[in-house]
Design an enzyme around this catalytic site. Structure first.
Site, PDB file in Angstrom:
ATOM      1  N   THR A   1       0.835  -1.197   0.000  1.00  0.00           N
ATOM      2  CA  THR A   1       0.000   0.000   0.000  1.00  0.00           C
ATOM      3  C   THR A   1       0.877   1.258   0.000  1.00  0.00           C
ATOM      4  O   THR A   1       2.031   1.190   0.408  1.00  0.00           O
ATOM      5  CB  THR A   1      -0.852  -0.042   1.284  1.00  0.00           C
ATOM      6  OG1 THR A   1      -1.758  -1.126   1.143  1.00  0.00           O
ATOM      7  CG2 THR A   1      -1.610   1.228   1.559  1.00  0.00           C
TER       8      THR A   1
ATOM      9  N   ARG B   1     -14.211  -7.467   0.070  1.00  0.00           N
ATOM     10  CA  ARG B   1     -13.503  -7.150   1.324  1.00  0.00           C
ATOM     11  C   ARG B   1     -12.883  -5.751   1.257  1.00  0.00           C
ATOM     12  O   ARG B   1     -12.289  -5.355   0.269  1.00  0.00           O
ATOM     13  CB  ARG B   1     -12.410  -8.193   1.541  1.00  0.00           C
ATOM     14  CG  ARG B   1     -11.492  -7.950   2.740  1.00  0.00           C
ATOM     15  CD  ARG B   1     -10.198  -7.280   2.329  1.00  0.00           C
ATOM     16  NE  ARG B   1      -9.250  -7.197   3.444  1.00  0.00           N
ATOM     17  CZ  ARG B   1      -8.178  -6.404   3.437  1.00  0.00           C
ATOM     18  NH1 ARG B   1      -7.932  -5.651   2.395  1.00  0.00           N
ATOM     19  NH2 ARG B   1      -7.371  -6.373   4.463  1.00  0.00           N
TER      20      ARG B   1
ATOM     21  N   THR C   1      -0.078   0.726   6.993  1.00  0.00           N
ATOM     22  CA  THR C   1       0.024  -0.347   6.005  1.00  0.00           C
ATOM     23  C   THR C   1       0.242  -1.673   6.725  1.00  0.00           C
ATOM     24  O   THR C   1       0.944  -1.725   7.733  1.00  0.00           O
ATOM     25  CB  THR C   1       1.176  -0.102   5.013  1.00  0.00           C
ATOM     26  OG1 THR C   1       1.279  -1.254   4.156  1.00  0.00           O
ATOM     27  CG2 THR C   1       2.512   0.138   5.699  1.00  0.00           C
ATOM     28  N   GLY C   2      -0.386  -2.706   6.214  1.00  0.00           N
ATOM     29  CA  GLY C   2      -0.232  -4.009   6.847  1.00  0.00           C
ATOM     30  C   GLY C   2      -1.525  -4.799   6.767  1.00  0.00           C
ATOM     31  O   GLY C   2      -2.389  -4.516   5.922  1.00  0.00           O
TER      32      GLY C   2
ATOM     33  N   GLY D   1      -4.840  -5.393   7.155  1.00  0.00           N
ATOM     34  CA  GLY D   1      -5.883  -4.405   7.427  1.00  0.00           C
ATOM     35  C   GLY D   1      -6.873  -4.764   8.515  1.00  0.00           C
ATOM     36  O   GLY D   1      -7.348  -3.898   9.249  1.00  0.00           O
TER      37      GLY D   1
HETATM   38  N1  ASP Z   1      -3.645  -2.427   4.731  1.00  0.00           N
HETATM   39  C1  ASP Z   1      -3.985  -2.860   3.414  1.00  0.00           C
HETATM   40  C2  ASP Z   1      -5.231  -3.677   3.463  1.00  0.00           C
HETATM   41  O1  ASP Z   1      -5.411  -4.453   4.391  1.00  0.00           O
HETATM   42  C3  ASP Z   1      -2.914  -3.660   2.775  1.00  0.00           C
HETATM   43  C4  ASP Z   1      -1.555  -3.017   2.790  1.00  0.00           C
HETATM   44  O2  ASP Z   1      -1.249  -2.225   3.638  1.00  0.00           O
HETATM   45  O3  ASP Z   1      -0.772  -3.303   1.890  1.00  0.00           O
HETATM   46  O4  ASP Z   1      -6.020  -3.606   2.566  1.00  0.00           O
END
Ligand code: ASP
Length: 351
Positions: free
Chosen positions: A218, A246, A269-270, A272
């Site tokens: 992200t 989702r 980011t991570g 989610g």
């Molecule tokens: N946080 C984002 C999600 O869960 C994914 C990401 O951070 O890459 O959609």
């Protein structure tokens, strides 16, 4: 008698001043928090970005790939920095910086977004203005070229905060935003990631946990402008092999994005689902507002204590109102960087 009282009061007063002065001198920059200490005055501007957290390791990356990511992050910082240097708003800096990252095929946002289980791309984004906490977000769009633009349009041109699905595409068209064929978002890298995810699928209808080797990708940005205002934004394709429309944290204000001039601007980011459950972006602001933590202390606590204990992988980038930067992550790496006058830092891996 009266004179004695006055003298006693004066001594108490002098003692109190002395204690305050000594206390102030003893506070170290670390206690105050912030990447470079918060004892300096507010810089003219500050900008911090991420391009996703995950299993980003030097040994898994070719020198060419490393160079490409470093260059893309530096270019994004250049764009935001130029806007802030010219006296532009934090909001404009955030939007334009994210547009650059969305247009790059390297990141999981805009072009380069990951694939859903149905082999489509569904994009999410959000933006927030720290001046008045106005915010806009979109979820699950498939033809809006730059989701962050649509999020800003929701904030400024609609009475709503969050739009999802087909209605969002109609709204984006009504705002004359650039629309593209869904094929535009396709990259070989994202397609291969979907194939790998499908091969691993557990077959019980659940999303398989993202293995440590995979990165999220992200993009996000937080900025502080010359007038002392903060803004933050996040844009993503979500998680590879996602199902049932989702949505993750990225389009959720208070989970993936938050900005308040009184505390901080933050983009996450991570994984989610964890960031939603722990209301991470708002938690950062709340820890600063209610507990008086620095942005660095609050970020560290959330990412390394709270989320890690719960099994939530990821990181965040944040700025406080005096330009202190925090970039904690509990994954092997996080694409990240920040810029302040005369200062530039870009990094990919953990220490
Ligand atoms: N946080 C984002 C999600 O869960 C994914 C990401 O951070 O890459 O959609």
């Amino acid at each position: 008698m009266r004179n004695e009282n006055i003298m006693q009061n004066n001594s108490y007063f002098l003692l109190a001043i002395l204690l305050v002065l000594v206390g102030g001198c003893m506070q170290s920059p670390e206690q105050e928090g912030g990447t470079s200490g918060s004892s300096r005055s507010r810089p003219e501007y500050a900008l911090v970005i991420h391009g996703g957290a995950g299993g980003i390791r030097k040994e898994n990356m070719s020198p060419e790939q490393e160079l490409a990511y470093t260059r893309a992050l530096n270019e994004a910082l250049d764009i935001g920095e130029a806007i802030l240097q010219e006296g532009g708003t934090a909001l404009d800096a955030v939007e334009q910086t994210i547009i650059h990252l969305e247009d790059s095929p390297l990141f999981n946002a805009g072009r380069g977004a990951v694939f859903t289980a149905d082999s489509t791309n569904e994009l999410d984004a959000s933006i927030m203005d720290g001046r008045d906490r106005s915010a806009g977000a979109i979820g699950g769009v498939a033809t809006v070229k730059n989701p962050i633009r649509a999020a800003r349009a929701v904030m400024e041109q609609s009475p709503h905060v969050l739009l999802t699905g087909a209605g969002t595409e109609a709204f984006a068209r009504s705002q004359n935003l650039a629309m593209v064929d869904p094929e535009y978002f396709r990259t070989e890298r994202s397609w291969k990631a979907l194939e790998r995810a499908k091969a691993r699928e557990l077959g019980n209808g659940r999303l398989e946990p993202v293995p440590a080797g995979e990165k999220f990708g992200t993009v996000g940005c937080a900025a502080l402008d010359r007038n002392g205002h903060l803004a933050a934004g996040t844009s993503t394709g979500g998680m590879t092999n996602k199902k049932w429309n989702r949505l993750g944290d990225s389009p959720i204000i208070g989970a993936g994005t938050y900005a308040d001039d009184a505390t901080c601007a933050v983009s996450c980011t991570g994984h989610g689902e964890y960031f939603i459950r722990f209301a991470v972006a708002h938690d950062l602001s709340a820890l600063m507002a209610y507990k008086g933590l620095s942005v660095e202390e609050a970020g560290k606590h959330i990412i390394h204590d709270k989320l890690k204990q719960a099994g939530g992988a990821g990181g965040l980038i944040a700025l406080d109102a005096t330009g202190n930067v925090a970039m904690p992550f509990n994954t092997p790496g996080m694409y990240r960087g920040y810029a302040r006058p005369g200062e530039r830092n870009v990094a990919l891996f953990g220490e």
